[in-house]
Scaffold this active site. Structure first.
Site, PDB file in Angstrom:
ATOM      1  CE1 TYR A 188       1.336   2.633   8.633  1.00  0.00           C
ATOM      2  CE2 TYR A 188      -0.144   4.378  10.211  1.00  0.00           C
ATOM      3  CZ  TYR A 188       0.538   3.535   9.314  1.00  0.00           C
ATOM      4  OH  TYR A 188      -0.572   3.283   8.461  1.00  0.00           O
TER       5      TYR A 188
ATOM      6  NE  ARG B 284      -1.884   2.013   3.765  1.00  0.00           N
ATOM      7  CZ  ARG B 284      -1.667   1.361   4.950  1.00  0.00           C
ATOM      8  NH1 ARG B 284      -2.242   1.023   5.247  1.00  0.00           N
ATOM      9  NH2 ARG B 284      -1.317   2.647   5.475  1.00  0.00           N
TER      10      ARG B 284
ATOM     11  CG  HIS C  22      -6.002   2.305   6.463  1.00  0.00           C
ATOM     12  ND1 HIS C  22      -6.048   1.437   6.134  1.00  0.00           N
ATOM     13  CD2 HIS C  22      -6.657   2.921   7.226  1.00  0.00           C
ATOM     14  CE1 HIS C  22      -7.765   1.265   6.426  1.00  0.00           C
ATOM     15  NE2 HIS C  22      -7.822   1.783   7.778  1.00  0.00           N
TER      16      HIS C  22
END
Lengths: 329, 367
Positions: B272, B259, B263
């Site tokens: 993160y 990805r 998100h």
């Protein structure tokens, strides 16, 4: 007459017959659940179906409630009419996400391009000396979800009529079966027509007090009514066999006559069906009330292990006392 | 006595046809017959990427709401969805817009949904391209039921269900895999392992060496594939579709992808993951490698790509203009439609509520 009554079907027999008839007349109907095939269901509600309709239409599912309901939703979306069994309502919570997220929403989400015409049957309620998790009345969980219909039959004939109606309905219907009366009542079901979902039924007429109930507690309400009649107190007893959508009109009409409403249900009182029924009557018939509406329910506790389960359930005595108080106050 | 416990290491050699530089992994292989597909796939992936970019821009401008970008996952989706027949079922998660576009879902409908209008999901009766599913993994048992019903009704159609690595931790994934296998349902399970479930890396999601191996516990065959290699994905998924169609049996494909974006538009990946990781995957971009390959075969050139880019931008512009017109029309309508489609027929309590609604104000859009 006694002989005929002995041979008359129990609620288990009545649902079983409705399922046989429906599957026989419509080959898109499939039954799915844990142990529903070879074993005929732990209560034998589905006995004989697999022998008659085969294992592809009477599916012994792996032990997973969310899977059963999700799988059924898919079948319903692709031309079948599943009748899914949750072995006990206490295990249906695993499937609550599928019910809320998809069964109840697919028609709405797709603006009618898809629908989920399925039936979810589940035995519920206390009174059969069962294990933990086998005795709850959680109809409020389901009734709170838009897009679902919830019905609860009280007798063999009503179970027969409501099972047929649920199967014919174009939307998801949950049939909660009061297992306490699965085998305790026999009733002739010949010639019984499919029910109309969303209709409350007056099952006893009197002018002094209105008692509303459903499921196994309807019988306690009727017993209480009998006892009150001996004291000269005549009651209307109304069976709310469709919990959602609730038909409050006959209740309101009755309250306009009697001025007194007592609601009896097995579920915990707080945030339960009794509260909703009371509110609907307040909206429609507040000025007819002679005294505050009362409810006799279970308690806001977990159903005790079976040695004390009768302490949980509304007793006939509690119903009678409440009714007398309402008349004399 | 010890040594009874064992852990069979699964194969971890994902199927791959073109490497990250657009060269054949095995130069003995001929993919001459697949060049036509690669050209179509290139167009489909570029169209999806540009559409995704426009969605992101519109979201940042406040014109549409939260959505899940697909950037980086175009090959996994286009490769898999390209194997479906018109009458097959497509059961997506919420990050499948490249597959949706390939399968004919209208850009204007996607825009309309993203702008917060239910009407964007108003499909044709019985539409087999299902809308995106928001609760992770909940679409999987449904796909299994759809496939079982197809088989019971005598169709040779299949259900292809998409999900991510995070979904494989949930009960519904395992229940669906088990049901499909035990009850013999023609399902193609396509896992896009994009490395991250919001902030949770694949390594924290599952201790199994691969996601593909989870299928084996259900007696189901599976494969890992380079999810950024559109032809490799197509080949592996084609095999799964064939097994479903001819034998009525399920399979699972794990497409290894990444990805590249957030998100959803409400997410901040800098909390993160490192830019280094994103850069490493940028070098494996699914579109670049096909473009490089097609250029090396002189199938495309600068002029063609330029025309294609213009066509795509034009299509997106027209779709957004149509969406704005449609929104203006919808804003003119009464909001009483919020009561529609709860049931086939409006129930008496809903009729009463709709009446109350109409009496007491017709909603925010009527000011």
């Amino acid at each position: 007459m006694a002989e005929k009554k002995d041979r008359a079907p129990t609620m288990v027999d009545a649902i079983n017959r409705a399922l046989h008839e429906a599957m026989d007349s419509d080959e898109t109907i499939v039954v799915i659940g844990e142990d529903v095939g070879t074993n005929g269901g732990v209560f034998r509600v589905t006995a004989g179906l697999k022998e008659q309709f085969g294992k592809d239409r009477v599916i012994d599912a792996p032990l997973a409630e969310s899977g059963i309901i999700g799988f059924s939703i898919g079948m319903a979306m692709n031309g079948l009419k599943p009748v899914a069994e949750m072995q006990f309502s206490g295990f249906s919570y695993y499937a609550l996400a599928q019910i809320e997220n998809h069964a109840a929403r697919m028609r709405w989400r797709t603006r009618g391009a898809h629908s989920v015409p399925m039936v979810i049957r589940m035995p519920y309620g206390a009174g059969v000396r069962a294990l933990e998790h086998h005795s709850e009345s959680r109809e409020a969980f389901f009734a709170h979800i838009p897009g679902l219909k919830i019905v609860i039959p009280a007798t063999p004939a009503r179970a027969y009529a409501l099972t047929h109606a649920a199967i014919r309905d174009p939307d998801p219907v949950i049939v909660m079966e009061p297992k306490a009366v699965y085998r305790t009542i026999r009733e002739d079901i010949d010639g019984i027509e499919p029910a109309e979902i969303g209709v409350s039924r007056t099952v006893r007429e009197g002018g002094d007090l209105t008692i509303v109930s459903y499921g196994a507690m309807l019988h306690r309400a009727l017993e209480a009514a009998e006892s009150l009649a001996a004291d000269g107190i005549d009651t209307d007893v109304i069976d709310v066999e469709t919990i959602s959508p609730l038909d409050a009109a006959p209740i309101a009409a009755s309250v306009e006559k009697t001025g007194r409403l007592l609601i009896v249900n097995e579920a915990p009182p707080s945030f339960g069906p009794a509260g909703e029924i009371a509110m609907r009557v307040m909206e429609e018939s507040f000025y007819s009330l002679h005294c505050p509406i009362r409810r006799i329910c279970g308690w806001d506790i977990h159903v005790p292990f079976f040695a004390r389960e009768q302490a949980y359930l509304p007793s006939v005595d509690r119903i009678v006392r409440a009714a007398r108080d309402m008349i004399t106050d | 006595m010890t040594g009874h416990l064992e852990y069979p290491e699964p194969s971890t050699k994902p199927h791959r046809v073109l490497d990250a530089n657009g060269n054949l992994v095995d130069d003995q292989t001929s993919i001459d017959d697949d060049v036509g597909f690669l050209e179509e796939a290139f167009k489909a992936m570029l169209r999806a990427r540009r559409f995704d970019e426009r969605l992101l821009k519109l979201q940042r401008q406040g014109a549409i709401g939260t959505f899940a970008p697909i950037k980086g996952q175009e090959a996994a989706q286009v490769g898999a969805a390209s194997t479906l027949r018109d009458d097959d079922w497509f059961v997506p998660s919420f990050r499948e817009k490249a597959a949706m576009l390939l399968l004919g879902v209208e850009m204007a409908d996607i825009f309309l949904t993203a702008a917060g209008w239910n009407e964007g999901l108003a499909g044709k009766k019985g539409d087999r391209r299902l809308p995106e599913t928001v609760p992770v993994s909940s679409q999987l048992p449904i796909a299994a039921g759809i496939a079982y019903a197809a088989r019971l009704r005598g169709e040779d159609t299949v259900a292809m269900v998409f999900f991510g690595d995070g979904a494989t931790s949930s009960g519904d994934f395992h229940e669906a895999m088990n049901f499909a296998s035990v009850l013999k349902a023609p399902v193609v399970f396509v896992c896009q392992n994009n490395g991250w479930a919001i902030s949770t890396p694949r390594s924290a999601q599952t201790a199994s060496s691969t996601i593909a191996q989870k299928a084996h516990a259900y007696g189901m065959p599976s494969a890992q594939v380079d999810g950024n290699d559109v032809l490799a994905v197509r080949q592996v998924v084609e095999e799964a579709v064939e097994r479903a169609r001819t034998k009525g049996l399920p399979s699972m494909v794990e497409a290894l992808t990444y990805r590249m974006e957030v998100h959803t538009t409400a997410d901040d990946p800098s909390r993160y993951r490192d830019d280094d990781e994103i850069e490493a995957w940028r070098a494996r971009d699914p579109i670049t490698r096909v473009e490089t390959f097609l250029r090396s075969r002189s199938q495309i050139d600068d002029a063609m790509v330029e025309v294609l880019e213009e066509q795509i931008q034009d299509e997106i512009d027209r779709a957004w203009a149509a969406t704005k017109t449609r929104i203006a029309e919808l804003e003119e309508q009464s909001d009483e439609v919020i009561f529609d489609h709860i049931f086939e027929d409006l129930t008496p309590p809903l009729k009463r509520q709709r009446k109350d609604f109409l009496k007491t104000g017709r909603g925010a859009n009527d000011g």
